[in-house]
Design a protein around this motif. Sequence first.
Motif, mmCIF file in Angstrom:
data_model
loop_
_atom_site.group_PDB
_atom_site.id
_atom_site.type_symbol
_atom_site.label_atom_id
_atom_site.label_comp_id
_atom_site.label_asym_id
_atom_site.label_seq_id
_atom_site.Cartn_x
_atom_site.Cartn_y
_atom_site.Cartn_z
ATOM 1 N N GLY A 121 0.683 -1.438 -0.185
ATOM 2 C CA GLY A 121 0.119 0.140 0.006
ATOM 3 C C GLY A 121 0.859 1.537 -0.190
ATOM 4 O O GLY A 121 1.995 1.514 -0.195
ATOM 5 N N ALA A 122 -0.029 2.134 0.451
ATOM 6 C CA ALA A 122 0.868 3.668 0.263
ATOM 7 C C ALA A 122 2.095 4.015 1.539
ATOM 8 O O ALA A 122 2.197 3.305 2.511
ATOM 9 C CB ALA A 122 -0.600 4.559 0.320
ATOM 10 N N ILE A 123 2.580 5.060 0.676
ATOM 11 C CA ILE A 123 4.236 5.197 1.938
ATOM 12 C C ILE A 123 3.389 6.872 2.683
ATOM 13 O O ILE A 123 2.578 7.700 2.124
ATOM 14 C CB ILE A 123 5.075 5.412 0.771
ATOM 15 N N PHE A 124 4.180 6.795 3.736
ATOM 16 C CA PHE A 124 4.505 7.325 5.091
ATOM 17 C C PHE A 124 5.226 9.068 4.822
ATOM 18 O O PHE A 124 6.093 8.614 4.835
ATOM 19 C CB PHE A 124 4.139 7.648 6.292
ATOM 20 N N LYS A 125 5.185 9.755 3.982
ATOM 21 C CA LYS A 125 6.014 10.319 3.424
ATOM 22 C C LYS A 125 6.016 11.832 4.540
ATOM 23 O O LYS A 125 5.400 12.846 4.787
ATOM 24 C CB LYS A 125 5.916 10.875 1.801
ATOM 25 N N GLY A 126 6.906 12.571 5.028
ATOM 26 C CA GLY A 126 7.317 13.933 5.326
ATOM 27 C C GLY A 126 6.670 13.966 7.694
ATOM 28 O O GLY A 126 6.747 12.616 7.462
ATOM 29 N N LYS A 127 7.830 14.306 8.460
ATOM 30 C CA LYS A 127 7.901 14.233 10.280
ATOM 31 C C LYS A 127 6.359 13.822 9.850
ATOM 32 O O LYS A 127 6.049 13.197 11.079
ATOM 33 C CB LYS A 127 8.730 14.562 10.024
ATOM 34 N N GLU A 128 5.345 14.882 10.099
ATOM 35 C CA GLU A 128 4.113 15.174 10.544
ATOM 36 C C GLU A 128 3.897 13.480 10.441
ATOM 37 O O GLU A 128 2.453 12.957 11.112
ATOM 38 C CB GLU A 128 3.793 16.507 9.281
ATOM 39 N N MET A 129 3.559 13.276 8.772
ATOM 40 C CA MET A 129 3.156 12.119 9.075
ATOM 41 C C MET A 129 3.133 10.608 9.302
ATOM 42 O O MET A 129 2.195 9.895 9.286
ATOM 43 C CB MET A 129 2.657 12.092 6.795
ATOM 44 N N VAL A 130 4.543 10.750 9.491
ATOM 45 C CA VAL A 130 5.390 9.558 10.171
ATOM 46 C C VAL A 130 4.530 9.675 11.069
ATOM 47 O O VAL A 130 4.781 8.903 12.576
ATOM 48 C CB VAL A 130 6.790 9.576 10.163
ATOM 49 N N ASN A 131 4.751 10.927 12.076
ATOM 50 C CA ASN A 131 4.094 10.712 13.146
ATOM 51 C C ASN A 131 2.857 10.902 13.267
ATOM 52 O O ASN A 131 2.655 9.879 14.651
ATOM 53 C CB ASN A 131 4.527 12.074 13.778
ATOM 54 N N LYS A 132 2.387 10.951 13.175
ATOM 55 C CA LYS A 132 0.914 10.809 12.606
ATOM 56 C C LYS A 132 0.302 9.292 12.699
ATOM 57 O O LYS A 132 -0.502 8.771 13.760
ATOM 58 C CB LYS A 132 0.039 11.056 11.986
#
Length: 254
Positions: free
Chosen positions: A215-226
């Motif tokens: 599936g989809a990738i989490f990109k950027g610190k905000e998305m990673v932390n979420k």
Amino acid sequence: MEILFDNGIHKNILLEDFGHGEMVQANVHLIVDNGKGMILDPGGHKVFKHLLQEIGVLIGVDNLQWIFFSHQDPDIVAAANGWLMTTKATAIASKLWLRFIPHFGVDRLVVDRIKGLDDEGAIITLGNTDMYIIPGHWLHSPGNFQVYDPVSKILYSGDLGASLGQDYQFVSNFEEHIKYMEGFHRRYIPSGKALRLWAKMVRQLDIEIIAPQHGAIFKGKEMVNKFIDWVSSLETGLDLMDDVYKIPTKRFVV
């Protein structure tokens, strides 16, 4: 093919999805450092010849240094024999699976090139860079590892973070994306405790991208932390199955 990171000598590449038909969709990643490659969870027989050809074009098959198996599922290890017979690479997996992976037809001439990892994980060298093989046990397999690349700051999370059914490659709205992850995580992750231990560990890392195997990738610190915050409070697996452990009353009908 999608380039996730490239500084000239170090590259992180999401390889082409060659189509899976009735099979679960799976992402295959290649990390290249100073011309040497590491392929992550390279999948089964139907994609093997296409991936091998792509590796040949990108770095040359003789420059594939590592084959990483996060765990023992067939969408990860089914083509192990092909990779070992056609490259010089060393495969690594949890010690728990060293006697199981050969059941996928690994030839005795190459089976010794599958090396076992202790539960604590390890640091390996790819080209001129240290890569961190970190514990991901019970996420979802009892012998499970993830890869952290400190150059690109990508955490390859295996089945953790998997999503099914979305039509995009990168998550842009986390709250909307939850519906594509929730069912998988609640059913395939056996315990919320494993998620909380994982979250505590990875908060110590500098992560720019979390790249799951599905599936989809989490990109950027905000998305990673979420994502880390979400899984750290999730109830899963046995936490939710009190009503399932009953003697069945329905007859199975073909």
